[in-house]
Design a protein around this motif. Structure first.
Motif, PDB file in Angstrom:
ATOM      1  N   ARG A  82      -2.374 -21.265 -60.362  1.00 56.76           N
ATOM      2  CA  ARG A  82      -2.677 -20.254 -61.364  1.00 56.76           C
ATOM      3  C   ARG A  82      -3.995 -19.536 -61.101  1.00 56.76           C
ATOM      4  O   ARG A  82      -4.581 -18.976 -62.013  1.00 56.76           O
ATOM      5  N   ARG A  83      -4.449 -19.579 -59.895  1.00 57.19           N
ATOM      6  CA  ARG A  83      -5.684 -18.870 -59.594  1.00 57.19           C
ATOM      7  C   ARG A  83      -5.463 -17.363 -59.659  1.00 57.19           C
ATOM      8  O   ARG A  83      -4.367 -16.861 -59.388  1.00 57.19           O
ATOM      9  N   PHE A  84      -6.531 -16.669 -60.025  1.00 54.24           N
ATOM     10  CA  PHE A  84      -6.446 -15.222 -60.227  1.00 54.24           C
ATOM     11  C   PHE A  84      -6.094 -14.519 -58.916  1.00 54.24           C
ATOM     12  O   PHE A  84      -6.736 -14.726 -57.890  1.00 54.24           O
ATOM     13  N   GLY A  85      -5.026 -13.704 -58.973  1.00 59.88           N
ATOM     14  CA  GLY A  85      -4.632 -12.912 -57.822  1.00 59.88           C
ATOM     15  C   GLY A  85      -3.983 -13.690 -56.702  1.00 59.88           C
ATOM     16  O   GLY A  85      -3.905 -13.183 -55.576  1.00 59.88           O
ATOM     17  N   ILE A  97     -11.962 -12.911 -54.268  1.00 61.37           N
ATOM     18  CA  ILE A  97     -13.126 -13.797 -54.377  1.00 61.37           C
ATOM     19  C   ILE A  97     -14.122 -13.234 -55.383  1.00 61.37           C
ATOM     20  O   ILE A  97     -14.680 -13.968 -56.223  1.00 61.37           O
ATOM     21  N   LEU A  98     -14.385 -11.924 -55.334  1.00 62.13           N
ATOM     22  CA  LEU A  98     -15.348 -11.310 -56.259  1.00 62.13           C
ATOM     23  C   LEU A  98     -14.869 -11.426 -57.702  1.00 62.13           C
ATOM     24  O   LEU A  98     -15.657 -11.747 -58.607  1.00 62.13           O
ATOM     25  N   GLN A  99     -13.594 -11.184 -57.921  1.00 61.53           N
ATOM     26  CA  GLN A  99     -13.069 -11.275 -59.280  1.00 61.53           C
ATOM     27  C   GLN A  99     -13.139 -12.710 -59.794  1.00 61.53           C
ATOM     28  O   GLN A  99     -13.490 -12.945 -60.960  1.00 61.53           O
ATOM     29  N   ARG A 100     -12.814 -13.669 -58.960  1.00 64.68           N
ATOM     30  CA  ARG A 100     -12.883 -15.067 -59.390  1.00 64.68           C
ATOM     31  C   ARG A 100     -14.326 -15.477 -59.693  1.00 64.68           C
ATOM     32  O   ARG A 100     -14.591 -16.206 -60.660  1.00 64.68           O
ATOM     33  N   PHE A 101     -15.264 -15.015 -58.890  1.00 57.54           N
ATOM     34  CA  PHE A 101     -16.666 -15.336 -59.127  1.00 57.54           C
ATOM     35  C   PHE A 101     -17.159 -14.740 -60.450  1.00 57.54           C
ATOM     36  O   PHE A 101     -17.858 -15.416 -61.228  1.00 57.54           O
TER      37      PHE A 101
END
Length: 891
Positions: A82-85, A97-101
């Motif tokens: 279920r990780r973003f993207g 990576i930027l969005q998750r951070f």
């Protein structure tokens, strides 16, 4: 327990090793699909099949799909990323990576500031942050307007921030640093208390200064108001120059601008009242009038009404307490000063005028109340509208322009002089009225008042429960009073005022209709009362349409059944009585007659047609009843223009009754009329010269029951009236049916009667005019009609011996079908094919799952047997060891 490896057979190993070329070359692995016959140009895709390869592919596909679903059935231990993207292929890895951070940082901040109520958003005041402003302790009063507002004193700064050496170490002038007998230094608490005391003292001083400034301001305003009147005060009228000053004339533009300024603005209208509120007000009004009538009937005196006050204070408690006239002084502000000595003239005059108006309105008699109830009121009264217009006009008069102040003041002085004279006269009249003592009424006057109240009609009534109660309620009253009683009964028992009123009023509809029939059957019939009560029946019908419909259906149904019974026994029936005719007329008034099919008017129209056809004409009363039915029929079909052959037949038969010579007839007579014989000369004049003294009249409804003639001339006049009524109805029918295609053929008997047989009988002017008008309408109708022809169609060719050649494109299929039929056949064939394929796949899936289940069972059984063998082996080993040990002990 580990998974037991599956034992592969030698055939599986050979199948894995084999290549596709070897399989194709192996004749046992290839299946050839043979055809019954070859077709040129047809390409076949499945001439050669590989069933083994296809089977293995299908099995592998089921293992990857169906078997996995079966294994994961009823299991929730499934891992989902279920990780973003993660499943978004459009996003780049760096963007993920930027969005998750960013989301992780935001989640951490939300957890950290979960209980922080002040740091969610930065609050500001006039552009300054409140977080920075809270660092300073503002001890200065917010009402202080001095130059030092917002500044911190040195002592306050030293006490809180320790500036300069510290306020705690500060010593007074009289203190000595010596420890021998010197005063001690003040503690921090004492210094803070002293600081608080000093700040309160400064605050008090500022408040005193502010109050003094406010008092001086008020005094200055008061002095300015006292001298302001002197600056604008004008000379008295005696000292002014008599020569009038010519004022410049205004231009047209200026006049239009001022007219627009004084134009009437839109006023807010009063709230529309609901039907429930209107019904409640009507009932309260009637109850109040009934209480007043009962009081007068008992001989009680009228209660004293407190005089109305022209001025109402804001502190008035509305308890009826009124001061003496000497104490009635209202404060007035004139020329910048309070005027306590003189009473306001305009307000006083206005108040007295309002009192007179109220006396006029409140002193209305009961006759006026009855007249108001007789009128049909649809909305608000006109008086309210006039009051609103007066209020709007008064507001417009108060809004004047600055340029017209001089003219207004001059007119105001004149009005004040006139109002003062009027006020003095009215005050003297009031004093004289107060001095006069009202004489007590004598016994005779009271008795007369009681008799008048007893004779007066009550204002509240209960709904009658039966026909006897209704007859008792209305018996002995005039037609107008009966209508008034029913109107008051409806108002006092409105459905919104109580729960059971709806059922009572619904029952009252049927009782009223029965009462109308009873009035019509009396001798003589009370037609005036029926006419007065019909509006009340209409209002009840509008309120309860279903109840009125059922009641009218019952009445008309009983009349139709009674006529059918008589027709079955005798073959003919008498014309309907007057009460049934009244009901037919009421049905046309209460319900729509233009509907194609209606539950009341349609049976009524059928009943009228049956009466005009089955009831023979044997007397002048029957002729009158038939003409009344014809009038009702014309009224029923006036909107829909529905053709009614019974109506035309009866009118033509009525004209036939007036023909003297019936031997040469160019028309046919249809029952219920006879061409000759008894009752065929009912409208023939006994004296041919009686038409000279005849005058046009209307047929009375009472003539349907009984007729009595003074002499033969009177009877001939009645016959001419019947003929005139018949011709009037014929003219109306000509206007209704002139657009019909067969109009000329329908009215052919009437044309023959009017042009040939009745030309010498109809000698009076009204009859001549009607005859001429009817013949003109009949003559204007077109005579030529287009012939009926067959529809044009393609001619059928003759049969030939040439063979018919049909092109065959698809063998084995039906021919001669349309495109829709072919498409339907193709879809049905495709559906059957897909259905069979689905069934085949379902069976294969079922067999595959069955084999997998059987393999699981065999695997579990084998595993169980292996474990059982291991247990038995271990037990046998233990038993052998125990026996060996036992033998050793014996030795």
């Amino acid at each position: 327990m580990g998974k037991v490896p599956k034992k592969h057979s030698v055939a599986d190993k050979v199948r894995k090793v084999k290549t596709s070329a070897e399989i194709k070359n192996n004749p046992f692995e290839v299946k050839i699909n043979r055809k019954k016959f070859d077709v040129l140009g047809r390409k076949s895709k499945h001439d050669v099949g590989l069933p083994g390869v296809s089977r293995s592919k299908a099995i592998n596909k089921r293992k990857e799909t169906l078997l996995k679903e079966y294994r994961q059935k009823n299991k929730s231990s499934k891992f989902i990323d279920r990780r973003f993207g993660e499943y978004d292929s459009k996003m780049a890895p760096e963007e993920k990576i930027l969005q998750r951070f960013a989301m992780e940082r935001q989640r951490a901040i939300e957890k950290k500031d979960m209980y922080n109520l002040n740091e969610e958003e930065e609050l500001t005041h006039y552009g300054q942050s409140l977080s920075e402003m809270e660092k300073f302790t503002d001890m200065v009063n917010s009402d202080d307007e001095s130059e030092e507002k917002g500044r911190l004193s040195a002592e306050l700064t030293a006490s809180h921030f320790g500036g300069g050496g510290g306020l705690l170490r500060k010593k007074s002038a009289g203190e000595h640093p010596d420890d021998d007998g010197g005063p001690k230094a003040k503690s921090r608490q004492e210094l803070i208390e002293e600081l608080i005391h000093k700040s309160k003292q400064e605050k008090r001083e500022r408040q005193v200064q502010k109050e003094e400034a406010q008092e001086l301001t008020e005094k200055l305003d008061h002095d300015w108001k006292s001298i302001q009147t002197l600056m604008v005060r004008k000379k008295p009228k005696a000292q002014r120059d008599e020569t009038p000053v010519e004022k410049p004339k205004l231009e047209e533009y200026d006049k239009m601008v001022r007219e627009l300024g004084f134009e009437m603005k839109a006023q807010p209208s009063e709230k529309m009242k609901t039907p429930e509120e209107l019904a409640r007000e009507d009932r309260e009004k009637l109850q109040k009038l009934e209480a007043d009538r009962l009081r007068r009937m008992m001989g009680d005196e009228e209660p004293e009404v407190a005089p109305s006050r022209s001025h109402v204070s804001a502190d008035d408690l509305h308890d009826g307490f009124i001061l003496d006239k000497d104490d009635k002084k209202t404060l007035a502000y004139q020329d910048g000063k309070w005027n306590l000595d003189e009473e306001p003239v305009e307000n006083g005059a206005k108040g007295e005028e309002e009192e007179e108006e109220e006396e006029k309105v409140g002193g209305g008699s009961n006759e006026e109340v009855e007249e108001e109830e007789e009128e049909e009121v649809g909305g608000g009264s006109n008086e309210e509208a006039e009051e609103e217009v007066d209020d709007a006009s008064s507001e417009e008069e108060e809004e004047k322009d600055d340029e017209e102040e001089e003219e207004e003041e001059e007119e105001g002085e004149k009005e004040e002089d006139g109002h003062s004279d009027l006020e003095s006269e009215r005050e003297s009249e009031e004093e004289e009225e107060d001095e006069e003592v009202k004489p007590e009424k004598s016994k005779e006057e009271r008795k007369a008042q009681q008799e008048a109240a007893k004779a007066e009609l009550p204002y509240t009534f209960t709904v009658p429960e039966s026909a006897n109660d209704l007859e008792k309620l209305l018996c002995g009253h005039t037609p107008d009073n009966q209508r008034l009683i029913m109107a008051r009964t409806q108002k006092c028992n409105h459905p919104s005022l109580a729960v059971g009123n709806k059922l009572k009023l619904q029952k009252l509809v049927g009782l009223l209709l029965d009462y109308l029939g009873e009035l019509a059957c009396r001798s003589p019939p009370e037609l005036t009362t029926i006419d007065k009560l019909i509006p009340e029946v209409y209002s009840l019908c509008q309120m309860f349409p279903q109840a009125a419909c059922k009641s009218m259906q019952t009445i008309l149904g009983d009349a139709a059944h009674s006529m059918e019974e008589v027709l079955e026994v005798k073959g003919n029936a008498a014309f309907p009585t007057l009460d049934v005719l009244i009901y037919l007329k009421v049905a046309a008034l209460l319900f729509p007659t233009s509907d194609f099919r209606h539950p009341v008017t349609t049976p009524a129209l059928l009943y009228i047609g049956q009466a005009l056809t089955k009831c023979p004409v044997r007397s002048l009363e029957d002729v009158t009843s038939g003409l009344v039915l014809c009038c009702l029929a014309v009224e029923y079909v006036s909107f829909s223009k529905r053709f009614l052959p019974e109506l035309i037949n009866f009118l033509s038969g009525t004209l036939h009754l007036a023909v003297r010579d019936k031997t040469s007839a160019g028309y046919s007579v249809v029952p219920p009329f006879r061409s000759a014989g008894k009752h065929s000369d009912l409208l023939v004049l006994s004296d041919p010269e009686s038409w000279k003294s005849w005058s046009r009249k209307t047929l009375p409804l009472s003539a349907t029951q009984q007729l009595a003639f003074k002499n033969d001339v009177h009877a001939d006049h009645y016959r001419l009236t019947c003929v005139y009524t018949c011709m009037e109805l014929l003219s109306k029918c000509c206007v209704l049916y002139k657009d019909l295609v067969c109009f000329t053929h329908i009215f052919q008997p009437i044309t023959a009667l009017l042009s040939q047989h009745l030309s010498f009988t109809l000698l009076t002017e009204p009859l001549k005019e009607l005859r001429t008008a009817i013949l003109e309408v009949l003559g204007a109708a077109p005579l030529a009609r287009s012939r009926l022809v067959f529809n044009k169609k393609k001619p059928v060719p003759l049969k030939l011996f040439t063979p018919k050649i049909v092109q065959v494109l698809d063998y084995g299929k039906k021919r001669g079908q349309t495109r829709e039929q072919k498409e339907e056949h193709r879809l049905r064939h495709k559906y059957k094919k897909e259905f069979k394929g689905a069934l085949r796949e379902i069976r294969k899936d079922t067999r595959f799952l069955a084999s997998e289940k059987l393999d699981d069972i065999m695997r579990r059984d084998a595993e169980r047997k292996r474990k059982v063998k291991e247990l038995f082996g271990s037990l046998a080993t233990q038993e052998g060891e125990w026996k060996a040990l036992k033998r050793r002990k014996r030795k």
